[in-house]
Scaffold this motif. Structure first.
Motif, mmCIF file in Angstrom:
data_model
loop_
_atom_site.group_PDB
_atom_site.id
_atom_site.type_symbol
_atom_site.label_atom_id
_atom_site.label_comp_id
_atom_site.label_asym_id
_atom_site.label_seq_id
_atom_site.Cartn_x
_atom_site.Cartn_y
_atom_site.Cartn_z
ATOM 1 N N LEU A 172 -29.984 53.238 10.707
ATOM 2 C CA LEU A 172 -30.829 52.293 10.174
ATOM 3 C C LEU A 172 -30.329 50.789 8.773
ATOM 4 N N PRO A 173 -30.991 49.398 9.371
ATOM 5 C CA PRO A 173 -31.802 49.128 10.258
ATOM 6 C C PRO A 173 -32.227 49.437 10.851
ATOM 7 N N VAL A 174 -33.288 49.325 12.417
ATOM 8 C CA VAL A 174 -33.018 49.303 13.600
ATOM 9 C C VAL A 174 -33.765 47.675 13.865
ATOM 10 N N PRO A 175 -32.696 47.078 14.599
ATOM 11 C CA PRO A 175 -32.990 45.600 14.202
ATOM 12 C C PRO A 175 -34.291 45.378 15.746
ATOM 13 N N GLU A 193 -46.667 58.170 4.603
ATOM 14 C CA GLU A 193 -46.279 56.769 5.415
ATOM 15 C C GLU A 193 -45.547 56.501 6.153
ATOM 16 N N ALA A 194 -45.531 55.155 7.107
ATOM 17 C CA ALA A 194 -44.599 54.622 7.694
ATOM 18 C C ALA A 194 -44.735 53.378 7.716
ATOM 19 N N SER A 211 -36.968 48.961 9.268
ATOM 20 C CA SER A 211 -36.295 48.840 8.242
ATOM 21 C C SER A 211 -35.519 50.561 7.520
ATOM 22 N N ASN A 212 -36.489 51.317 6.710
ATOM 23 C CA ASN A 212 -36.529 51.747 5.603
ATOM 24 C C ASN A 212 -36.965 53.875 6.328
ATOM 25 N N ALA A 213 -36.824 54.013 5.522
ATOM 26 C CA ALA A 213 -36.121 55.243 6.084
ATOM 27 C C ALA A 213 -37.515 56.089 4.811
ATOM 28 N N ASP A 214 -38.661 56.344 5.757
ATOM 29 C CA ASP A 214 -39.877 56.236 4.696
ATOM 30 C C ASP A 214 -40.145 57.185 4.834
ATOM 31 N N VAL A 215 -40.755 58.019 3.436
ATOM 32 C CA VAL A 215 -41.066 59.541 3.314
ATOM 33 C C VAL A 215 -42.154 60.112 3.766
ATOM 34 N N ILE A 255 -35.568 60.386 12.122
ATOM 35 C CA ILE A 255 -35.012 59.732 10.861
ATOM 36 C C ILE A 255 -33.911 59.889 10.710
ATOM 37 N N GLN A 256 -33.186 60.924 10.114
ATOM 38 C CA GLN A 256 -31.879 61.685 10.520
ATOM 39 C C GLN A 256 -31.251 61.603 11.547
#
Length: 304
Positions: free
Chosen positions: A50-53, A69-70, A98-102, A45-46
């Motif tokens: 983002l976001p990835v269209p 979660e993702a 779109s989100n950088a989920d934890v 994710i680094q």
């Protein structure tokens, strides 16, 4: 390189190449890394912008979470996955997020050719329905299976990070074993895989991905399947919950979104590329499903 030779890199080399600057995800997946790589989700994710269209997968991807979660859109459906769950993006499918989920876990990207070798063959792919565009891409693992899959992927990652694919005879069987463990608890979208209606619905979805740019009519798909349009409507609606017409329209819009993101060709050419030659109809169809016109969608991408 030989016919079955697959180029890859260690995790550290991968991180060094893509950390600065951030890269579009499709750039990574379409590079040599797309042949085979494994990386921790929290590291991947680094590496990406983002976001990835909407992006088309050219190889298969597996995401397995050990924490958090993702949220990811695959095809026309959005999935939320949690600890001890897997998501697959089959080759040819369209995905976005779109989100950088934890979260924590593993992401593995692999080509069909990776199965060809001392311990595998392409026929093995037939055992993995989750790698098809019509299969169930969201798989929940029981605690026992999750334990085994996690250890297998960790073993692969350790060897891959240190040696790339130098020890393919170690990595390939471990990876095949991980997929076999997942297949053991896999639940198909329909409880009766042998049902003729399920076979028709699956074949219809398979045809969509190969014919969507040239065939837009339900009756033409019915003809290819040697059934009546009425029967196709009833079967697909009963098995998938959506009519064939809705499937067709949703995939047309997804194809358009990929082109709007990945190219700068005029809107009328985007429409023509997916087989729609009436630009006003294309704009109406796109807005019906996305809430914005194709031009507005493209501007939103530019702003993000």
């Amino acid at each position: 390189m030989g016919k079955n030779s697959i180029k890859t890199y260690s995790t550290e080399t991968f991180r060094h190449k893509f950390m600065k600057p951030e890269q579009e995800l499709d750039t990574i997946l379409k590079s040599d890394y797309g042949k085979f790589f494994i990386v921790r989700v929290e590291e991947m994710i680094q590496l990406i912008k983002l976001p990835v269209p909407p992006t088309r997968a050219t190889t298969h991807s597996l995401i397995y979470l050990t924490e958090g979660e993702a949220i990811m859109t695959i095809g026309s459906e959005t999935f939320t996955m949690y600890k001890d769950e897997c998501l697959f993006v089959p080759a040819g499918q369209i995905f976005s997020f779109s989100n950088a989920d934890v979260n924590k876990g593993y992401l593995c990207n692999f080509h069909n050719d990776f199965f060809v070798g001392k311990f595998g063959k392409k026929d093995l792919l037939k055992d993995f329905e989750f790698l098809t565009v019509w299969g169930n891409c969201h798989v929940a693992l029981d605690s026992r299976t999750s334990y085994y899959v996690g250890h297998l992927l960790q073993r692969i990652l350790e060897d891959y990070a240190a040696n790339g694919l130098k020890h393919t005879n170690i990595i390939q069987p471990y990876f095949i074993a991980a997929l076999c463990e997942i297949a053991r608890v896999y639940q198909p979208l329909s409880s009766n895989k042998k049902d003729q209606s399920v076979k028709i619905a699956n074949k219809f979805k398979e045809l969509l991905f190969s014919k969507i740019k040239t065939i837009h009519l339900v009756n033409e798909y019915a003809s290819l399947l040697n059934i009546t349009p009425n029967h196709l409507n009833k079967v697909v609606k009963r098995i998938t919950g959506k009519s064939p017409a809705k499937w067709i329209n949703e995939i047309l819009v997804m194809e358009a979104k990929v082109l709007l993101y990945q190219t700068d060709i005029p809107i009328r050419e985007v429409a023509a590329e997916i087989g729609i030659f009436d630009q006003s109809y294309f704009s109406r169809l796109f807005k019906k499903y996305e809430g914005v016109t194709p031009l507005q969608f493209r501007k939103m991408i530019e702003i993000s």
